[in-house]
Design a protein around this motif. Structure first.
Motif, PDB file in Angstrom:
ATOM      1  N   VAL A 600       0.924  -1.429  -0.266  1.00 15.04           N
ATOM      2  CA  VAL A 600      -0.102   0.169  -0.335  1.00 15.04           C
ATOM      3  C   VAL A 600       0.861   1.508  -0.057  1.00 15.04           C
ATOM      4  O   VAL A 600       1.430   1.361   1.249  1.00 15.04           O
ATOM      5  CB  VAL A 600      -0.885   0.372   1.823  1.00 15.04           C
ATOM      6  N   LYS A 601       0.708   1.815  -1.157  1.00 10.80           N
ATOM      7  CA  LYS A 601       1.149   3.467  -1.097  1.00 10.80           C
ATOM      8  C   LYS A 601       0.597   4.418  -1.497  1.00 10.80           C
ATOM      9  O   LYS A 601      -0.448   4.916  -1.635  1.00 10.80           O
ATOM     10  CB  LYS A 601       2.001   3.377  -2.312  1.00 10.80           C
ATOM     11  N   VAL A 602       0.760   5.495  -0.312  1.00 12.84           N
ATOM     12  CA  VAL A 602       0.424   7.160  -0.798  1.00 12.84           C
ATOM     13  C   VAL A 602       0.869   7.831  -0.466  1.00 12.84           C
ATOM     14  O   VAL A 602       1.795   8.029  -0.632  1.00 12.84           O
ATOM     15  CB  VAL A 602      -0.685   7.294   1.232  1.00 12.84           C
ATOM     16  N   VAL A 643      -4.449   6.754  -3.571  1.00 12.54           N
ATOM     17  CA  VAL A 643      -3.688   5.554  -2.989  1.00 12.54           C
ATOM     18  C   VAL A 643      -3.605   4.803  -3.736  1.00 12.54           C
ATOM     19  O   VAL A 643      -4.230   4.513  -4.873  1.00 12.54           O
ATOM     20  CB  VAL A 643      -5.371   4.651  -2.134  1.00 12.54           C
ATOM     21  N   THR A 644      -2.114   3.709  -3.967  1.00 10.51           N
ATOM     22  CA  THR A 644      -1.667   2.146  -4.992  1.00 10.51           C
ATOM     23  C   THR A 644      -2.273   1.714  -3.876  1.00 10.51           C
ATOM     24  O   THR A 644      -1.271   1.370  -2.931  1.00 10.51           O
ATOM     25  CB  THR A 644      -0.389   2.848  -5.413  1.00 10.51           C
ATOM     26  N   LEU A 645      -2.796   0.337  -4.659  1.00 11.50           N
ATOM     27  CA  LEU A 645      -2.755  -0.940  -3.318  1.00 11.50           C
ATOM     28  C   LEU A 645      -2.398  -2.393  -4.664  1.00 11.50           C
ATOM     29  O   LEU A 645      -3.067  -1.906  -5.721  1.00 11.50           O
ATOM     30  CB  LEU A 645      -4.275  -1.136  -3.230  1.00 11.50           C
ATOM     31  N   THR A 653      -4.440  -1.117  -8.801  1.00 14.43           N
ATOM     32  CA  THR A 653      -4.668  -0.094  -9.254  1.00 14.43           C
ATOM     33  C   THR A 653      -4.470   1.293  -8.876  1.00 14.43           C
ATOM     34  O   THR A 653      -3.983   1.298  -7.565  1.00 14.43           O
ATOM     35  CB  THR A 653      -5.767   0.002  -9.023  1.00 14.43           C
ATOM     36  N   THR A 654      -5.131   2.519  -8.465  1.00 16.11           N
ATOM     37  CA  THR A 654      -4.317   3.699  -8.053  1.00 16.11           C
ATOM     38  C   THR A 654      -5.827   4.203  -7.850  1.00 16.11           C
ATOM     39  O   THR A 654      -6.399   4.760  -9.978  1.00 16.11           O
ATOM     40  CB  THR A 654      -3.174   4.674  -8.378  1.00 16.11           C
TER      41      THR A 654
END
Length: 662
Positions: A600-602, A643-645, A653-654
């Motif tokens: 998870v990236k933000v 938010v990239t998951l 997906t983002t």
């Protein structure tokens, strides 16, 4: 004694002089409506991409994916990725990444791409048959100069788009007059089947609809593709078109038009002859049976032709298609019965002096039923396409719909005036008495006789002999023209002798003028993006306003397309103000269970101040829960949170949301 025809009234002269001006006004309105129906008003729209437009990524992505607001049709060559020198760097194989309500397609990229700016050009056909296209750039490592020129021609534009648009308008007009003209004859004036002007009207409508459908089928490939007329003769392109929903609908329409040709042949052949000879009880029964058969057959064929639009355009997409398609068919049939029947009535009033008042009264009833059906189905379709009151004034679709409603109101008002003229016709003396008193008055007929023989009769006999005599063909031709002119003048005299009929003709002419504009506006609506879709696209980038000293909480649905790749991500930013904040991220499955994700990236971006993106990777606190403290937001404004998951090694997906930090 000399009987002189009554002079035409001033109103009649004024109405006749007004016809050319009315034609010019209608032409101008249609021209403006053609201009308004631009291909940019297609119904599917690109809602997201990965990488995003203008993004700078650290490493080369494995693929490029595009998300749309509704279902689209794409081929292997629909997504092209070009390097700074204009060379293709994609594999040319389309990936279908759709899942549930997520409409996403992508293409894989070659490995080892160097740094630089890359161009993504795409083209698709939306579910309601309209072509869409676009292009954007992203960069690997750092932006660079590029030799690629972004395409300026929109899909469905140019000369091919104009020709295709004209064919669409002609198809709607042909269908309206074909169905309405036949319905007018069968429901209102059966003897009209033998009237030559009505026969010409219906046959020309059939020819128009058939020619327009053929033109649309031939132009479909260049319209959705290259935009070049030469590709209309590409057999491979035609094969591709025939495999699409729109191509199948056009072919089905042509087959149904073949059945319509048989219907017209019976209507103006056997049926017309029986109507001319109807009188005895047996003949009336045979005519009634044939009328019933033609009515059933005509309804089936008309409904089938209307379904070719319902199955390939607005009604087949969006919510409740199972209800929307039958409603759309009824809507089209009601429009055709009303406006097409109005056209037939106008032609009959101007070209057929013998039309009975009862036929006008019957059409008034049919028109009323059509308007009721039109109103009910129109209200449902409006709700379905708009979705909210704000879309009624805030979108092009809503404003066009208001214009259409206004035109319908004007048309109903004029129809009320026509009903009053109809009432005067029915309250007056019978048609036969009218004919004796007014309609059958000769132009200028000398009643002087010698020896009991009318001089007029002698003149007509001599003229007839001269016309039929081969001795002087020039003189015979001249007398034939004079005879035809007199007959035309006599018909006009019969037509104009009744002021009530003249008033009805004027009001029906006004109805027809408004109906032409209404039909054009309706056609424009079919190529305009519905308000519900516009607001849905706008809602994807809507702003969530933060409350002072209270955490910002947002929930976003996501879908990566892979296994366990669907759910909701919840984000909480506390206290949601300038300075240090604490970030919490939760991922939940569709059944509200924690969804543990590999990554998870933000990222936070303030576009107005050109700040960011500010990336961070929150720490895993528990299954399906990540947190990060000390998240610094240096300025107030509308921050975009991305938010990239990632749900697997290749599926990610983002999703994004804009929040206001004060």
């Amino acid at each position: 004694m000399t009987a002189t025809a009554p002079a035409p009234s001033a109103a009649r002269v004024h109405a006749t002089a007004l016809l050319p001006r009315l034609a010019l006004v209608l032409a101008a309105l249609l021209a403006s409506l053609f201009t308004a129906a631009s291909p940019a008003a297609a119904h599917a729209a690109l809602t997201a991409s990965d990488p995003k437009e203008g993004a700078v990524v650290a490493t080369a992505p494995a693929q490029v994916s595009l998300s749309f607001s509704e279902q689209v049709a794409m081929g292997d060559d629909s997504i092209r990725v070009l390097d700074p020198q204009g060379r293709r760097v994609d594999t040319g194989e389309l990936r279908d990444m759709c899942s549930g309500h997520i409409i996403r397609y992508g293409t894989a990229l070659n490995s080892g791409l160097p740094e630089g700016t890359y161009t993504v050009a795409w083209q698709a056909v939306s579910a309601d048959s309209h072509p869409i296209s676009g292009a954007f750039t992203f960069s690997i490592g750092a932006p660079s100069a590029t030799n690629v020129t972004l395409p300026t021609r929109e899909a469905g534009g140019g000369p091919v788009g104009i020709a295709y648009g004209i064919a669409r308008y002609a198809a709607y007009a042909g269908f309206t007059v074909l169905v309405g003209g036949a319905a007018f004859i069968l429901l209102c004036w059966r003897r009209g089947a033998a009237a030559r002007p009505l026969q010409k009207l219906v046959v020309r409508a059939w020819v128009t609809l058939t020619a327009a459908t053929l033109a649309m089928l031939v132009l479909r490939a260049p319209y959705t593709g290259s935009g070049q007329f030469a590709d209309a003769f590409d057999l491979a392109g035609m094969k591709t078109v025939l495999e699409t929903k729109t191509g199948a609908s056009l072919v089905s329409r042509l087959l149904l038009l073949g059945a319509a040709a048989l219907f017209i042949a019976v209507l103006f052949g056997v049926y017309a002859r029986r109507q001319q000879g109807a009188g005895t009880a047996g003949e009336d029964k045979d005519t009634s049976d044939l009328t019933f058969g033609l009515a059933i057959g005509g309804a089936v064929v008309s409904g089938g032709i209307a379904a070719t639009w319902a199955l390939s355009e607005h009604a087949s997409t969006g919510i409740q298609p199972g209800i929307a398609m039958p409603a759309d068919i009824l809507h089209l049939l009601a429009v055709a019965t009303w406006l097409g029947g109005l056209t037939a009535l106008l032609v009959a009033l101007y070209k057929v002096p013998g039309i009975e008042s009862e036929a006008v009264r019957r059409f008034s009833r049919v028109a009323f039923v059509s308007v009721v059906v039109l109103a009910v189905t129109g209200v449902y379709q409006s709700w379905r396409q708009l979705g909210s009151w704000s879309a009624l004034t805030g979108t092009d679709y809503g404003r066009l719909l208001l214009l259409k409603v206004g035109l319908v109101a004007v048309l109903v008002g004029i129809a009320y005036v026509s009903r009053r003229w109809t009432g005067r016709l029915l309250d007056g003396p019978p048609d036969a008495e009218r004919g004796n008193e007014r309609a059958l008055a000769p132009l200028v007929v000398s009643r002087e006789t010698t020896g009991g023989v009318s001089r007029e009769t002698e003149g007509v006999s001599r003229e007839t002999e001269a016309v039929t005599s081969p001795a002087d063909p020039k003189r015979a031709a001249q007398l034939a023209r004079q005879h035809a002119a007199r007959e035309t003048a006599r018909e006009k005299q019969v037509r104009d002798a009744d002021p009530d009929r003249a008033g009805l003709r004027r009001s029906v002419l006004a109805e027809a003028g408004v109906a032409v504009v209404l039909l054009a506006v309706t056609t424009v609506l079919t190529s305009t993006e519905p308000g519900r879709a516009v607001e849905r696209e706008a809602g994807r980038g809507s702003t969530s306003t933060a409350v002072p000293d209270r955490a910002v909480k947002i929930t976003l649905p996501f879908e990566t397309g892979g296994p366990s790749g669907k759910g909701d991500v919840r984000l909480e930013l506390d206290p949601g103000r300038v300075g240090a904040n604490t970030l919490h991220v939760w991922a939940d499955s569709p059944d509200d269970q924690p969804l543990d994700l590999p990554e998870v990236k933000v990222a936070f971006t303030l576009p107005a101040k050109d700040v960011g993106p500010l990336p961070l990777v929150p720490d895993r606190a528990a299954p399906g829960h990540w947190t990060s403290s000390g998240v610094q937001l240096p300025l107030a404004g509308e921050w975009r949170i991305d938010v990239t998951l990632r749900t697997s090694d290749i599926d990610q997906t983002t999703v994004q949301k804009t929040v206001k930090i004060g």
